[in-house]
Design an enzyme around this catalytic site. Structure first.
Site, PDB file in Angstrom:
ATOM      1  N   SER A 159      47.671   8.602 -71.936  1.00 25.11           N
ATOM      2  CA  SER A 159      48.186   7.262 -72.005  1.00 25.11           C
ATOM      3  C   SER A 159      49.326   6.826 -72.230  1.00 25.11           C
ATOM      4  O   SER A 159      50.036   7.358 -73.098  1.00 25.11           O
ATOM      5  CB  SER A 159      47.096   6.602 -72.961  1.00 25.11           C
ATOM      6  N   GLU A 165      54.869   9.014 -74.548  1.00 20.62           N
ATOM      7  CA  GLU A 165      55.742   7.966 -74.885  1.00 20.62           C
ATOM      8  C   GLU A 165      57.176   8.341 -75.239  1.00 20.62           C
ATOM      9  O   GLU A 165      58.018   7.629 -75.856  1.00 20.62           O
ATOM     10  CB  GLU A 165      55.166   7.096 -75.944  1.00 20.62           C
ATOM     11  N   TYR A 213      43.755   3.251 -65.206  1.00 17.66           N
ATOM     12  CA  TYR A 213      43.368   2.044 -65.807  1.00 17.66           C
ATOM     13  C   TYR A 213      44.702   1.480 -66.596  1.00 17.66           C
ATOM     14  O   TYR A 213      45.540   2.358 -66.872  1.00 17.66           O
ATOM     15  CB  TYR A 213      42.190   2.059 -66.849  1.00 17.66           C
ATOM     16  N   GLY A 265      67.659 -30.280 -58.046  1.00  9.25           N
ATOM     17  CA  GLY A 265      69.078 -30.068 -58.396  1.00  9.25           C
ATOM     18  C   GLY A 265      69.795 -30.043 -56.975  1.00  9.25           C
ATOM     19  O   GLY A 265      71.162 -30.199 -56.999  1.00  9.25           O
ATOM     20  N   ARG A 267      53.830 -30.281 -47.686  1.00  6.29           N
ATOM     21  CA  ARG A 267      54.215 -28.702 -48.259  1.00  6.29           C
ATOM     22  C   ARG A 267      52.875 -28.352 -49.213  1.00  6.29           C
ATOM     23  O   ARG A 267      52.240 -29.316 -49.524  1.00  6.29           O
ATOM     24  CB  ARG A 267      55.242 -28.698 -49.080  1.00  6.29           C
ATOM     25  N   HIS A 317      58.078  -9.197 -82.961  1.00  9.91           N
ATOM     26  CA  HIS A 317      56.698  -8.916 -83.813  1.00  9.91           C
ATOM     27  C   HIS A 317      55.765 -10.281 -83.451  1.00  9.91           C
ATOM     28  O   HIS A 317      54.551 -10.151 -83.206  1.00  9.91           O
ATOM     29  CB  HIS A 317      57.033  -8.439 -85.089  1.00  9.91           C
ATOM     30  N   ARG A 331      68.515 -35.345 -45.467  1.00 12.04           N
ATOM     31  CA  ARG A 331      67.712 -34.806 -46.365  1.00 12.04           C
ATOM     32  C   ARG A 331      68.039 -33.323 -46.389  1.00 12.04           C
ATOM     33  O   ARG A 331      68.158 -32.643 -45.698  1.00 12.04           O
ATOM     34  CB  ARG A 331      66.170 -34.813 -46.161  1.00 12.04           C
ATOM     35  N   MET A 372      71.040 -32.221 -53.383  1.00  8.52           N
ATOM     36  CA  MET A 372      71.406 -33.357 -53.287  1.00  8.52           C
ATOM     37  C   MET A 372      70.150 -34.374 -52.898  1.00  8.52           C
ATOM     38  O   MET A 372      69.183 -34.141 -52.459  1.00  8.52           O
ATOM     39  CB  MET A 372      72.270 -33.398 -51.990  1.00  8.52           C
ATOM     40  N   ARG A 427      44.708   0.632 -82.617  1.00 11.56           N
ATOM     41  CA  ARG A 427      45.728   0.882 -83.650  1.00 11.56           C
ATOM     42  C   ARG A 427      45.288   1.104 -84.937  1.00 11.56           C
ATOM     43  O   ARG A 427      45.199  -0.093 -85.535  1.00 11.56           O
ATOM     44  CB  ARG A 427      47.120  -0.053 -83.435  1.00 11.56           C
ATOM     45  N   CYS A 451      48.963   2.049 -72.164  1.00 13.07           N
ATOM     46  CA  CYS A 451      48.557   0.935 -73.145  1.00 13.07           C
ATOM     47  C   CYS A 451      49.771   0.162 -73.751  1.00 13.07           C
ATOM     48  O   CYS A 451      49.492  -0.564 -74.895  1.00 13.07           O
ATOM     49  CB  CYS A 451      47.747   1.632 -74.317  1.00 13.07           C
ATOM     50  N   LYS A 483      61.093 -27.944 -45.826  1.00 14.93           N
ATOM     51  CA  LYS A 483      61.128 -29.439 -45.302  1.00 14.93           C
ATOM     52  C   LYS A 483      61.128 -29.543 -43.616  1.00 14.93           C
ATOM     53  O   LYS A 483      60.498 -29.732 -42.975  1.00 14.93           O
ATOM     54  CB  LYS A 483      62.083 -30.111 -45.814  1.00 14.93           C
ATOM     55  N   GLY A 537      52.215   5.234 -73.405  1.00 16.50           N
ATOM     56  CA  GLY A 537      52.868   4.153 -74.488  1.00 16.50           C
ATOM     57  C   GLY A 537      53.980   3.498 -73.990  1.00 16.50           C
ATOM     58  O   GLY A 537      55.177   3.857 -74.286  1.00 16.50           O
ATOM     59  N   THR A 538      54.210   2.290 -73.124  1.00 13.73           N
ATOM     60  CA  THR A 538      55.420   2.281 -72.316  1.00 13.73           C
ATOM     61  C   THR A 538      56.294   1.365 -73.145  1.00 13.73           C
ATOM     62  O   THR A 538      57.367   1.240 -72.877  1.00 13.73           O
ATOM     63  CB  THR A 538      55.158   1.466 -71.073  1.00 13.73           C
ATOM     64  N   ASN A 539      55.657   0.899 -74.463  1.00  9.62           N
ATOM     65  CA  ASN A 539      56.807   0.272 -75.234  1.00  9.62           C
ATOM     66  C   ASN A 539      57.640   1.231 -75.695  1.00  9.62           C
ATOM     67  O   ASN A 539      58.855   1.111 -75.657  1.00  9.62           O
ATOM     68  CB  ASN A 539      55.988  -0.395 -76.591  1.00  9.62           C
ATOM     69  N   ASP A 540      57.108   2.328 -76.525  1.00  7.90           N
ATOM     70  CA  ASP A 540      58.013   3.386 -76.856  1.00  7.90           C
ATOM     71  C   ASP A 540      58.723   4.141 -75.808  1.00  7.90           C
ATOM     72  O   ASP A 540      60.050   4.385 -76.003  1.00  7.90           O
ATOM     73  CB  ASP A 540      57.382   4.439 -77.514  1.00  7.90           C
TER      74      ASP A 540
HETATM   75  P1  ADP Z   1      62.768 -34.753 -51.745  1.00 10.39           P
HETATM   76  O1  ADP Z   1      63.278 -33.492 -51.451  1.00 10.39           O
HETATM   77  O2  ADP Z   1      63.403 -35.036 -53.219  1.00 10.39           O
HETATM   78  O3  ADP Z   1      61.329 -35.111 -51.646  1.00 10.39           O
HETATM   79  P2  ADP Z   1      63.072 -36.289 -49.276  1.00 10.39           P
HETATM   80  O4  ADP Z   1      63.918 -35.941 -48.255  1.00 10.39           O
HETATM   81  O5  ADP Z   1      61.555 -36.017 -49.098  1.00 10.39           O
HETATM   82  O6  ADP Z   1      63.427 -35.875 -50.586  1.00 10.39           O
HETATM   83  O7  ADP Z   1      63.096 -37.809 -49.362  1.00 10.39           O
HETATM   84  C1  ADP Z   1      62.700 -38.732 -50.441  1.00 10.39           C
HETATM   85  C2  ADP Z   1      61.953 -39.840 -49.716  1.00 10.39           C
HETATM   86  O8  ADP Z   1      62.815 -40.557 -48.868  1.00 10.39           O
HETATM   87  C3  ADP Z   1      60.782 -39.415 -48.697  1.00 10.39           C
HETATM   88  O9  ADP Z   1      59.669 -39.143 -49.894  1.00 10.39           O
HETATM   89  C4  ADP Z   1      60.659 -40.633 -47.989  1.00 10.39           C
HETATM   90  O10 ADP Z   1      59.990 -41.736 -48.553  1.00 10.39           O
HETATM   91  C5  ADP Z   1      61.955 -41.128 -47.836  1.00 10.39           C
HETATM   92  N1  ADP Z   1      62.787 -40.929 -46.549  1.00 10.39           N
HETATM   93  C6  ADP Z   1      63.101 -39.561 -46.049  1.00 10.39           C
HETATM   94  N2  ADP Z   1      63.578 -39.692 -44.765  1.00 10.39           N
HETATM   95  C7  ADP Z   1      62.989 -40.758 -44.389  1.00 10.39           C
HETATM   96  C8  ADP Z   1      63.161 -41.384 -43.041  1.00 10.39           C
HETATM   97  N3  ADP Z   1      63.453 -40.835 -42.094  1.00 10.39           N
HETATM   98  N4  ADP Z   1      62.338 -42.596 -43.007  1.00 10.39           N
HETATM   99  C9  ADP Z   1      61.960 -43.265 -44.113  1.00 10.39           C
HETATM  100  N5  ADP Z   1      61.885 -42.669 -45.226  1.00 10.39           N
HETATM  101  C10 ADP Z   1      62.398 -41.451 -45.550  1.00 10.39           C
HETATM  102 MG    MG Z   2      54.353   4.182 -79.408  1.00 12.90          MG
HETATM  103 MG    MG Z   3      60.258 -35.329 -50.273  1.00 10.86          MG
END
Ligand code: ADP
Ligand code: MG
Ligand code: MG
Length: 910
Positions: free
Chosen positions: A799, A780, A886, A109, A373, A491, A100, A111, A597, A866, A29, A801-804
């Site tokens: 050839s 193999e 191959y 996962g 991104r 299997h 962010r 923050m 086979r 194979c 980001k 036979g990488t399983n065996d």
């Molecule tokens: P995530 O990684 O979950 O995408 P972001 O850091 O992109 O989280 O933030 C989520 C949303 O928060 C962004 O898509 C945007 O809409 C809003 N946001 C983040 N920073 C700003 C900012 N500086 N001004 C306005 N909105 C923001």
């Molecule tokens: Mg075999």
């Molecule tokens: Mg975002």
């Protein structure tokens, strides 16, 4: 560019320290925010605290971090203040910030984002006065207290039954007011929410909500670092091979406001369609909204483009008038902003030369970009976008090849569930996504009954505790296979992938009761005949019939494959046992059969009877009589293969599995066999007992069978050579390669090769004509690899036979590894399942060595592989590097191997 004492990198109008190449240091980001600034795209100013600081936090804690970066953060804030013309902490006209997180790879996962940081009871008044919009100020404050309370102060639901405590309060206030939408709340309601939120925090956390902006800032920054080590993030890292040492960056950025009224809003967009790959800009937005409102589903978002809006309305069954009035597109609503957005997305896509996933906010008629991104996409979109971009001159051929993850081609090769239908379906169990595809059918528990039901025109899903070779035919007619036990290489899984059949394996919650003909999941019991659906790409099991649609093989898929062939050096053959498989394989571009086979042919129709006759025979004449019955059937099979593969090599392996696999082990079936063969049950039992081995995989199998019963090798050779002659007569170009399995010594090879040569010579003599054929061996057993030079002096091809070979080199069996291997992988003892992806350092070393030794005595020795690994992209890249000629894999993996082989050639096998 990392310097020992630089930890904070600013981005803005007047100066930008970072760029897109600095993802390791700034996170994805942060690096892209910097890059956008450099491109002259309007981004709210800010700074990024580097990932290295996260490592300091993990190792040395909070105080060390503060010490390390306090001065730089102060300077960073001053930088933003300068750019935005506002002061952080100034209650009259406050500079507000977002905090962010952002790791190298986007990571759920971590923050959640904190918005509107810097507000408190004084600043909210200043913001209201300055903006002339009191509701906006309190809406922002309400959001901030909620996010901070949740994310930094940890005020989350305490049990999984509890709802989010903040949302509970919002719902109560809405209810009290009698309104449904957040936007309908008035300033007084928002004030009440702030008060109640603060009270909740006080009561639950035992601390006051912090009013000092600096305290808020540090609290948020540390919460980001802390979240790198929370459980969710750790689990995700484990699953995706992301090292802990990477750390996350923190982005601190000036706020822009989409919640300032009807001329403001926020949205997300894709420069191309992420589902289909169509080159169509698309996305959604909401007026008078902030942050994640668009994706949170609190209001129905509107489409950005007119085209998208019309398509959306059609799906939602909304008439054009209503659409225009209630859900107009951004293109219609704010044509000027729309134009700016198109300019930005075009510029970004050209610059990154890839499909972008962007986030933006509109503040009072001004467009601000907040993120870009490379967008996630389906396999189909991956292919289409790569080929479109190649044609559009955005990328070159090599890059187009790199852009498609070979594994994802799977999705283009199998029918799929209708995504809308899947959402509505009820998932009843979950297993391993063993073989992709979508299957819907009635539950049957026995392979023979599967056949029977299908003959009656029904569609079935075969549900088994686990499958065995006896179930092959039932599996092949079923729509899909569900097993309660067994892993990705069980299997069921291996066979299903080979057949291109949908399979969910190892669904532990499923309890099969064969005698009651039921399957129990939790407290629910499902009977034979009930409908279920399997998603082999996700491992989900659904109740009922989920509608499917045929996978669309667009022309781009073919074009990509042609491009792959242009670059790849490795040949790609298929493991195919029947003419139908061979035909499918050829359709997918296989340039030969790398493994047929023969034993798979032994199960078809009444052949199994002849096979059992041979096994029961207690003398040579008896065996010969039984084999004579098999001869015409095998010959017919080989003719079919040679016909389908005309002009291409066909490698046929002599009988390999231990004979006990061909006899029934339960008394009921033994009884049937006894009746069929007209012998007492006791005789059958005795023979089955005879065949019992403690370790059949290391027992009487492979060439050991041919050495003890040369008449089997004779019959098979005869069938092959006669079939070859017959097909040549019909005008086919036959290239037969006879392969001796499980060789460990040169003498074993020679003994079998002599039988083959003598038999072939005899056939030539009888027919008065000859045909060229080759004799080679499987490598193999580890010993074969070790003495590959001696064997190479005799064998015309190898050839692997990488399983065996894997099984014997590692010293554990593929069928039993399920008990400990997952544990090993989780614990990092093995990085990957060596049966799925070749163990390059160990087994791979044997492969490399054997190739070198073999070619040292026979420089043109043809070498292939194979085992299952022939269709694993990482393994294919490795085999390219070993100089193999191959790889051979199941027909449905041929395109995957072709692409992987091309990628290996393009990037030099790295
Ligand atoms: P995530 O990684 O979950 O995408 P972001 O850091 O992109 O989280 O933030 C989520 C949303 O928060 C962004 O898509 C945007 O809409 C809003 N946001 C983040 N920073 C700003 C900012 N500086 N001004 C306005 N909105 C923001
Ligand atoms: Mg075999
Ligand atoms: Mg975002």
């Amino acid at each position: 560019m990392a310097s020992e004492n630089k930890h904070v990198y600013v981005f803005g109008q007047s100066r930008t320290d970072g760029d897109a190449k600095m993802k390791n240091l700034l996170g994805g980001k942060g690096a892209n925010l910097a890059e956008m600034c450099r491109l002259g795209i309007r981004v709210p100013s800010g700074f990024t605290i580097s990932t290295e600081v996260c490592t300091v936090y993990t190792k040395q804690g909070l105080d060390a971090v503060k010490e390390l970066i306090r001065a730089e953060v102060t300077q960073g804030i001053a930088f933003i203040e300068g750019e935005m013309g506002k002061r952080f902490g100034n209650a009259d006209d406050p500079l507000l910030l977002s905090v962010r997180s952002g790791a190298r790879a986007s990571m759920p996962g971590m923050m959640d984002t904190i918005l509107n940081l810097g507000l408190n009871d004084e600043a909210v008044a200043g913001l209201a006065a300055k903006s002339g919009n009191e509701r906006f100020a309190w809406d922002s404050y309400r959001r901030f207290v909620q996010m901070y309370g949740d994310v930094v102060m940890g005020l989350k639901p305490v049990s999984k039954e509890e709802h989010d405590p903040f949302e509970v309060i919002i719902d109560a206030v809405k209810h009290q007011k009698g309104v449904a939408l957040d936007t309908e709340l008035e300033t007084a309601d928002l004030k009440e929410l702030v008060n109640r939120f603060k009270g909740l925090i006080r009561a639950r956390v035992g601390r006051e909500f912090p009013t000092d902006p600096w305290e808020q800032l540090w609290g948020s920054v540390m919460a980001v670092f802390q979240s790198w080590n929370n459980e969710r993030a750790q689990v995700y890292r484990e699953l995706n091979d992301i090292p802990e040492s990477w750390g996350t960056a923190v982005n601190v950025q000036a706020m822009v406001f989409g919640n300032l009224g009807s001329h403001s809003g926020t949205g997300v967009a894709f420069t191309r369609d992420a589902a289909t790959g169509e080159d169509l800009f698309n996305g959604e937005f909401l007026i008078n909204a902030q942050g994640e409102d668009v994706v949170a589903g609190i209001r129905t978002p509107q489409q950005i483009t007119l085209e998208g809006s019309r398509r959306w309305a059609e799906l939602a069954v909304i008439g054009e008038d209503e659409r225009r009035a209630k859900y107009p597109s951004l293109e219609e609503l704010m044509p000027d902003i729309y134009k700016q957005l198109i300019e930005a997305e075009t510029k970004l896509e050209r610059h990154y030369a890839d499909m972008q996933d962007i986030e933006f906010t509109i503040q009072e008629g001004r467009l601000w970009m907040l993120q870009t991104r490379n967008g996630k996409r389906t396999g189909a979109a991956m292919v289409r976008i790569a080929m479109d971009m190649l044609r559009q001159g955005l990328i070159d051929e090599k890059e187009a090849l790199r852009r498609v993850n070979p594994e994802r081609l799977n999705e283009l090769l199998h029918p799929v569930f209708d995504p809308a239908a899947m959402k509505k379906a009820r998932s009843i169990a979950h297993g391993l996504p063993a073989s992709p595809g979508a299957a819907t059918g009635q539950i049957v528990f026995f392979a023979d009954e599967a056949e029977e039901w299908v003959r009656k025109g029904r569609r079935v899903v075969l549900v088994r505790q686990e499958t065995s070779p006896e179930d092959l035919r039932g599996m092949s007619v079923a729509q899909g296979i569900l097993t309660a036990r067994g892993g990705m290489t069980s299997h069921a899984a291996v066979v299903a992938r080979g057949m291109g059949k949908c399979c969910v394996s190892g669904a532990g919650a499923v309890h099969v009761n064969y005698s009651a003909r039921t399957m129990t999941i939790g407290s629910e019991t499902f009977k034979e005949g009930e409908w279920i659906s399997l998603n082999g790409s996700t491992g989900d099991v659904y109740l009922g019939q989920v509608p499917t649609k045929e996978a669309e093989l667009t022309g781009d898929f073919g074009a990509l494959m042609e491009l792959a062939d242009k670059y790849k050096r490795l040949g790609v053959r298929a493991n195919a046992d029947t003419p139908a498989d061979a035909k499918a394989a050829r359709g997918f571009g296989a340039t030969g059969i790398g493994l047929c086979r023969t034993e798979h042919m032994f199960f078809e129709g009444d052949r199994i009877r002849a096979v059992r006759e041979m096994i029961l025979a207690d003398d040579l004449p008896g065996r010969r009589r039984a084999l004579a019955k098999l001869l015409p059937m095998q010959r017919g099979d080989f003719e079919g293969l040679f016909r389908e593969m005309s002009g291409l090599p066909v490698t046929i392996r002599l009988l390999d599995p231990p004979l006990h696999e061909f006899v029934p082990h339960d008394e009921a079936n033994q009884q049937i066999m006894a009746e069929e063969m007209n012998v007492p049950l006791g005789v059958i039992k005795l023979r089955v007992d005879d065949l019992h081995e403690f370790n059949p995989m290391m027992g009487h199998r492979g060439c050991r069978l041919g050495i003890t019963y040369p008449e089997i090798t004779e019959m098979q050779t005869r069938a092959i050579i006669e079939a070859a002659l017959n097909m040549r007569k019909q005008g086919h170009d036959v290239k037969a390669e006879i392969m001796i399995p499980l060789v460990g010594t040169v003498r074993e090879f020679n003994a079998q090769a002599n039988v083959i040569r003598q038999t072939a010579a005899a056939v030539f003599q009888e027919r008065g004509e000859e045909i060229a054929y080759m004799i080679g061996t499987m490598i193999e057993t580890p010993r074969a690899a070790l003495i590959a030079d001696s064997i190479g002096a005799q064998a015309e091809f190898f050839s692997f036979g990488t399983n065996d070979l894997t099984q014997m080199t590692m010293g554990f069996s593929r069928d039993d590894a399920g008990k400990f291997l997952p544990h090993y992988i989780k614990g990092g003892i093995y990085e990957r399942d060596p049966f799925q992806s070749i163990d390059q350092k160990g087994v791979g070393l044997l492969v490399k060595m054997a190739v070198e030794k073999g070619r040292s005595v026979r420089p043109k020795l043809k070498v292939g592989v194979c085992g299952e690994h022939g269709g694993d992209p990482a393994s294919v890249v490795f085999f390219h590097g070993c100089g193999l000629d191959y790889v051979s894999c199941s027909p449905f993996r041929v395109p995957i191997a072709r692409l992987a082989a091309a990628q290996a050639a393009v990037d030099g096998g790295k």
